[in-house]
Motif scaffolding. Structure first.
Motif, mmCIF file in Angstrom:
data_model
loop_
_atom_site.group_PDB
_atom_site.id
_atom_site.type_symbol
_atom_site.label_atom_id
_atom_site.label_comp_id
_atom_site.label_asym_id
_atom_site.label_seq_id
_atom_site.Cartn_x
_atom_site.Cartn_y
_atom_site.Cartn_z
ATOM 1 N N PHE A 27 -44.403 -1.329 -68.149
ATOM 2 C CA PHE A 27 -44.076 0.045 -68.555
ATOM 3 C C PHE A 27 -43.862 0.924 -67.306
ATOM 4 O O PHE A 27 -42.940 1.742 -67.259
ATOM 5 C CB PHE A 27 -45.201 0.581 -69.446
ATOM 6 N N ASP A 28 -44.692 0.719 -66.282
ATOM 7 C CA ASP A 28 -44.493 1.446 -65.018
ATOM 8 C C ASP A 28 -43.109 1.143 -64.437
ATOM 9 O O ASP A 28 -42.398 2.035 -63.993
ATOM 10 C CB ASP A 28 -45.538 1.011 -63.966
ATOM 11 N N LEU A 29 -42.754 -0.146 -64.463
ATOM 12 C CA LEU A 29 -41.449 -0.534 -63.905
ATOM 13 C C LEU A 29 -40.314 0.118 -64.701
ATOM 14 O O LEU A 29 -39.316 0.571 -64.149
ATOM 15 C CB LEU A 29 -41.292 -2.056 -63.918
ATOM 16 N N HIS A 30 -40.520 0.172 -66.019
ATOM 17 C CA HIS A 30 -39.515 0.816 -66.877
ATOM 18 C C HIS A 30 -39.342 2.292 -66.478
ATOM 19 O O HIS A 30 -38.225 2.788 -66.318
ATOM 20 C CB HIS A 30 -39.948 0.702 -68.337
ATOM 21 N N ARG A 31 -40.488 2.969 -66.304
ATOM 22 C CA ARG A 31 -40.407 4.410 -65.991
ATOM 23 C C ARG A 31 -39.765 4.652 -64.629
ATOM 24 O O ARG A 31 -39.141 5.680 -64.402
ATOM 25 C CB ARG A 31 -41.792 5.046 -66.044
ATOM 26 N N GLU A 32 -39.962 3.706 -63.742
ATOM 27 C CA GLU A 32 -39.362 3.884 -62.411
ATOM 28 C C GLU A 32 -37.931 3.367 -62.368
ATOM 29 O O GLU A 32 -37.301 3.380 -61.301
ATOM 30 C CB GLU A 32 -40.211 3.151 -61.369
ATOM 31 N N GLY A 33 -37.426 2.898 -63.505
ATOM 32 C CA GLY A 33 -36.046 2.416 -63.566
ATOM 33 C C GLY A 33 -35.861 1.118 -62.799
ATOM 34 O O GLY A 33 -34.756 0.812 -62.332
ATOM 35 N N LEU A 34 -36.923 0.322 -62.694
ATOM 36 C CA LEU A 34 -36.832 -0.895 -61.882
ATOM 37 C C LEU A 34 -36.648 -2.172 -62.699
ATOM 38 O O LEU A 34 -36.433 -3.244 -62.142
ATOM 39 C CB LEU A 34 -38.095 -1.037 -61.007
ATOM 40 N N LEU A 35 -36.763 -2.053 -64.028
ATOM 41 C CA LEU A 35 -36.590 -3.265 -64.836
ATOM 42 C C LEU A 35 -35.120 -3.639 -64.892
ATOM 43 O O LEU A 35 -34.251 -2.770 -64.791
ATOM 44 C CB LEU A 35 -37.111 -3.026 -66.256
ATOM 45 N N PRO A 36 -34.860 -4.929 -65.071
ATOM 46 C CA PRO A 36 -33.458 -5.318 -65.179
ATOM 47 C C PRO A 36 -32.847 -4.742 -66.452
ATOM 48 O O PRO A 36 -33.558 -4.418 -67.397
ATOM 49 C CB PRO A 36 -33.509 -6.837 -65.275
ATOM 50 N N ALA A 37 -31.562 -4.631 -66.462
ATOM 51 C CA ALA A 37 -30.866 -4.257 -67.697
ATOM 52 C C ALA A 37 -29.777 -5.309 -67.888
ATOM 53 O O ALA A 37 -28.970 -5.491 -66.978
ATOM 54 C CB ALA A 37 -30.231 -2.879 -67.578
ATOM 55 N N PRO A 38 -29.776 -5.973 -69.008
ATOM 56 C CA PRO A 38 -30.749 -5.929 -70.096
ATOM 57 C C PRO A 38 -32.019 -6.731 -69.770
ATOM 58 O O PRO A 38 -32.015 -7.591 -68.890
ATOM 59 C CB PRO A 38 -29.990 -6.559 -71.251
ATOM 60 N N PHE A 39 -33.066 -6.415 -70.549
ATOM 61 C CA PHE A 39 -34.363 -7.057 -70.356
ATOM 62 C C PHE A 39 -35.107 -7.055 -71.690
ATOM 63 O O PHE A 39 -34.998 -6.086 -72.450
ATOM 64 C CB PHE A 39 -35.154 -6.256 -69.317
ATOM 65 N N ALA A 40 -35.868 -8.124 -71.963
ATOM 66 C CA ALA A 40 -36.709 -8.133 -73.164
ATOM 67 C C ALA A 40 -37.944 -8.974 -72.894
ATOM 68 O O ALA A 40 -37.931 -9.854 -72.030
ATOM 69 C CB ALA A 40 -35.930 -8.707 -74.353
ATOM 70 N N VAL A 41 -39.007 -8.641 -73.622
ATOM 71 C CA VAL A 41 -40.245 -9.420 -73.550
ATOM 72 C C VAL A 41 -40.425 -10.098 -74.899
ATOM 73 O O VAL A 41 -40.318 -9.439 -75.934
ATOM 74 C CB VAL A 41 -41.459 -8.490 -73.305
ATOM 75 N N LEU A 42 -40.696 -11.406 -74.865
ATOM 76 C CA LEU A 42 -41.050 -12.100 -76.093
ATOM 77 C C LEU A 42 -42.507 -12.548 -75.957
ATOM 78 O O LEU A 42 -42.823 -13.390 -75.114
ATOM 79 C CB LEU A 42 -40.126 -13.306 -76.316
ATOM 80 N N GLY A 43 -43.381 -11.931 -76.744
ATOM 81 C CA GLY A 43 -44.808 -12.261 -76.679
ATOM 82 C C GLY A 43 -45.139 -13.360 -77.679
ATOM 83 O O GLY A 43 -44.655 -13.342 -78.809
ATOM 84 N N ILE A 44 -45.983 -14.308 -77.242
ATOM 85 C CA ILE A 44 -46.349 -15.418 -78.122
ATOM 86 C C ILE A 44 -47.854 -15.646 -78.110
ATOM 87 O O ILE A 44 -48.469 -15.725 -77.037
ATOM 88 C CB ILE A 44 -45.618 -16.708 -77.678
ATOM 89 N N SER A 45 -48.436 -15.700 -79.298
ATOM 90 C CA SER A 45 -49.823 -16.164 -79.472
ATOM 91 C C SER A 45 -49.992 -16.453 -80.953
ATOM 92 O O SER A 45 -49.029 -16.289 -81.722
ATOM 93 C CB SER A 45 -50.833 -15.129 -78.961
ATOM 94 N N ARG A 46 -51.183 -16.903 -81.344
ATOM 95 C CA ARG A 46 -51.319 -17.348 -82.738
ATOM 96 C C ARG A 46 -51.453 -16.192 -83.722
ATOM 97 O O ARG A 46 -50.986 -16.285 -84.854
ATOM 98 C CB ARG A 46 -52.549 -18.257 -82.874
ATOM 99 N N THR A 47 -52.088 -15.107 -83.319
ATOM 100 C CA THR A 47 -52.340 -13.986 -84.236
ATOM 101 C C THR A 47 -51.044 -13.560 -84.940
ATOM 102 O O THR A 47 -50.059 -13.248 -84.252
ATOM 103 C CB THR A 47 -52.879 -12.776 -83.437
ATOM 104 N N PRO A 48 -51.069 -13.543 -86.297
ATOM 105 C CA PRO A 48 -49.834 -13.119 -86.980
ATOM 106 C C PRO A 48 -49.598 -11.614 -86.761
ATOM 107 O O PRO A 48 -50.524 -10.817 -86.917
ATOM 108 C CB PRO A 48 -50.117 -13.405 -88.460
ATOM 109 N N MET A 49 -48.417 -11.264 -86.340
ATOM 110 C CA MET A 49 -48.074 -9.852 -86.073
ATOM 111 C C MET A 49 -46.568 -9.699 -86.179
ATOM 112 O O MET A 49 -45.831 -10.614 -85.808
ATOM 113 C CB MET A 49 -48.434 -9.490 -84.614
ATOM 114 N N THR A 50 -46.138 -8.542 -86.621
ATOM 115 C CA THR A 50 -44.706 -8.243 -86.578
ATOM 116 C C THR A 50 -44.394 -7.646 -85.203
ATOM 117 O O THR A 50 -45.305 -7.280 -84.451
ATOM 118 C CB THR A 50 -44.345 -7.189 -87.640
ATOM 119 N N ASP A 51 -43.114 -7.501 -84.921
ATOM 120 C CA ASP A 51 -42.719 -6.839 -83.662
ATOM 121 C C ASP A 51 -43.335 -5.439 -83.613
ATOM 122 O O ASP A 51 -43.858 -5.005 -82.590
ATOM 123 C CB ASP A 51 -41.193 -6.686 -83.574
ATOM 124 N N GLU A 52 -43.299 -4.767 -84.778
ATOM 125 C CA GLU A 52 -43.801 -3.382 -84.821
ATOM 126 C C GLU A 52 -45.292 -3.314 -84.517
ATOM 127 O O GLU A 52 -45.753 -2.475 -83.749
ATOM 128 C CB GLU A 52 -43.543 -2.762 -86.209
#
Ligand SMILES: NC(=O)c1ccc[n+]([C@@H]2O[C@H](COP(=O)([O-])OP(=O)(O)OC[C@H]3O[C@@H](n4cnc5c(N)ncnc54)[C@H](OP(=O)(O)O)[C@@H]3O)[C@@H](O)[C@H]2O)c1
Length: 497
Positions: A27-52
């Motif tokens: 999030f810090d990198l995002h605010r400083e405009g340092l993240l690549p464009a385009p960029f996405a994070v895909l999180g994985i673990s067992r706990t059932p969760m929606t993207d939201e």
């Protein structure tokens, strides 16, 4: 330099590290405009969760653990880049749907390939996770997802020399060494990175950076917190594996390495390996004189009473796991021959502080020892790694007045005061470096191996005699008194915390 587009796949996305460190850093990198464009994070673990649900959970974490006041508008712009996929990485067949989801995401987000994996799961999963990535064909670029494949692996890398080597074999069966980024977040700290500049870009320090002028070096990484509910993890680890093998020995390598021939990742890492390799092994009969371990008993943390380690949750009542470790090492090369390096780390110590303190040899004659007041003190150069990032040089000066009164004074440099900006999180820097493909700040396998080799005789000693070299210390203090014994034959003692 812009960062190429990338999909970051975090295994262990519902865990503590993701919430506390990784997402706030992104999030810090995002605010400083340092993240690549385009960029996405895909999180994985067992706990059932929606993207939201995943985004909501991380919003709370970013607000709690972020390095600056939470900015809701910036979060709303960042959150749509976070996605979640529930999966059990040890279940056969889990990686088919996962790779479809990753390819789908890349297509939708307009990411033309490039995948950075982050193993933020328990160490027992590192090898099976890597094997599963390999079997699913995700370690190689494909038509759907071309570009690079890299993997960041959290500490600890192995639990002894043999397991580290075996893990390395399993990892390199899937990824080549240049694709593997073993993270040691201490190396991402500004003050640690500054060590190269401080030592090699200033002409005045390098000529005195050796056995002729330096009496000894102390490296301290003290924590005021206890095991914070992670007793089960800590019981199988202890301070030596958790802190000394990686952070403290990496700091030692930065202080003691020779100048690299260039700032190239491998040139720097060659020098670090050499110096770790030059640390003199301790003969078996002297192991007990080169290390003191400790375990905290009940005491105070600030003004709050805290339990002893054995009374912490998920800790055995007769545990012999060390929460403190101190070592004395010497480096058998021309620069450092005979100079002791003292390393110490512990939990529930008086204060949270990380510093590298260099004590210089005294002036040849104590001309001023008979003056009416004041005490002769050694010159110290202290690099504050945290919390007050900076450097100070301590020397003595004459206090004003008719008598020759000698008083210690300091030249100091403080990051925040000088540069005004907040000091970035080490995880921001390291994540960005991995996306750039710059492995300079990530320990290479040869230095990981050198560190385990050095500690192996101690680990074997404690395996056969779990109580050896283990003393107690009260929570909120500087560690066991017995740690002073390491200074036998050396002027001075541990700096107070
Ligand atoms: N926390 C820190 O500050 C910190 C600092 C330095 C290094 N580390 C290292 O980072 C790693 C993660 O630490 P942590 O503190 O985040 O641990 P944690 O809180 O216990 O998180 C572990 C994660 O792994 C997931 N997981 C467990 N089994 C799984 C499986 N079979 N398939 C998929 N996901 C699984 C868990 O989620 P589910 O239960 O939902 O599956 C959870 O997201 C460890 O290696 C640790 O040594 C942590």
């Amino acid at each position: 330099m812009s960062v190429p587009a990338c999909l970051l796949v975090i295994f262990g996305a519902s865990g503590d590290l993701t919430a506390r460190k990784l997402v706030p850093a992104l999030f810090d990198l995002h605010r400083e405009g340092l993240l690549p464009a385009p960029f996405a994070v895909l999180g994985i673990s067992r706990t059932p969760m929606t993207d939201e649900a995943f985004r909501d959970r991380l919003r709370t974490a970013a607000a709690e653990f972020g390095s600056s006041p939470f900015d809701p508008a910036a979060w709303d712009a960042f959150a749509p880049r976070l996605f979640y996929h529930p999966a059990d990485v040890s279940a056969p067949g889990a990686f088919g749907p996962l790779s479809t989801r990753a390819a789908d995401l890349c297509e939708k987000a307009g990411i033309p390939g490039n995948v950075l994996f982050y193993a933020a799961v328990a160490p027992k999963f590192y090898a099976p996770l890597v094997a599963a990535i390999g079997s699913a064909g995700l370690a190689e670029p494909s038509e759907a997802m071309p570009g690079y494949r890299r993997i960041i692996i959290e500490k600890p890398f192995g639990e002894n020399l043999e397991s580290a080597r075996s893990l390395a074999r399993e990892v390199t069966a899937v990824f080549r060494e240049p694709q593997v980024y073993r993270i040691d977040h201490y190396l991402g700290k500004e003050t640690v990175q500054n060590m190269l500049v401080f030592r090699f870009a200033n002409g005045i320090f390098e000529p005195i950076w050796n056995r002729n002028y330096i009496e000894h070096v102390q490296i301290t990484v003290a924590e005021s917190i206890g095991v914070e509910g992670r007793g089960d993890y800590y019981e199988g680890t202890g301070a030596v594996r958790d802190m000394v093998q990686n952070h403290l020995l990496q700091l030692l390598a930065m202080v003691a390495m020779e100048p690299p021939v260039s700032l190239d990742a491998d040139d720097i890492r060659d020098e670090k390996r050499k110096v770790l390799h030059a640390i003199e092994p301790i003969p078996p009969e002297l192991l007990g004189r080169a290390c003191v371990r400790g375990q905290y008993t009940a005491g105070m943390s600030g003004d709050k009473p805290v339990p002893g380690y054995r009374d912490e949750k998920k800790v055995a009542p007769d545990s012999r796991t060390e929460t403190f470790a101190a070592f004395r090492f010497t480096i058998g090369n021309w620069r450092w021959g005979g100079v002791p390096f003292f390393l110490r780390t512990g939990k529930r110590m008086g204060r949270a502080i990380s510093e590298i303190a260099i004590r210089f040899r005294p002036a040849p004659t104590l001309l001023f020892s008979d003056t009416p007041c004041g005490q002769m003190e050694s010159n110290w150069l202290v690099i504050n790694v945290s919390p007050d990032e900076g450097i100070y040089l301590r020397f003595v000066a004459k206090a004003p007045g008719p008598d020759v009164c000698v008083r210690p004074v300091e030249f100091s440099f403080n990051y925040r005061e000088t540069f005004g900006a907040r000091v970035p999180s080490p995880y921001s820097r390291l994540l960005l470096d991995a996306m750039h493909g710059d492995a300079t700040l990530f320990p290479r396998m040869d230095s990981v191996e050198a560190a385990w080799s050095l500690l192996e005789p101690f680990l074997s000693r404690w395996k056969s005699d779990p109580g050896a070299d283990l003393f107690s210390y009260e929570a909120g203090t500087d560690g066991p008194r017995e740690a002073e014994m390491l200074f036998e034959g050396t002027r001075g003692g541990w700096r107070s915390i």
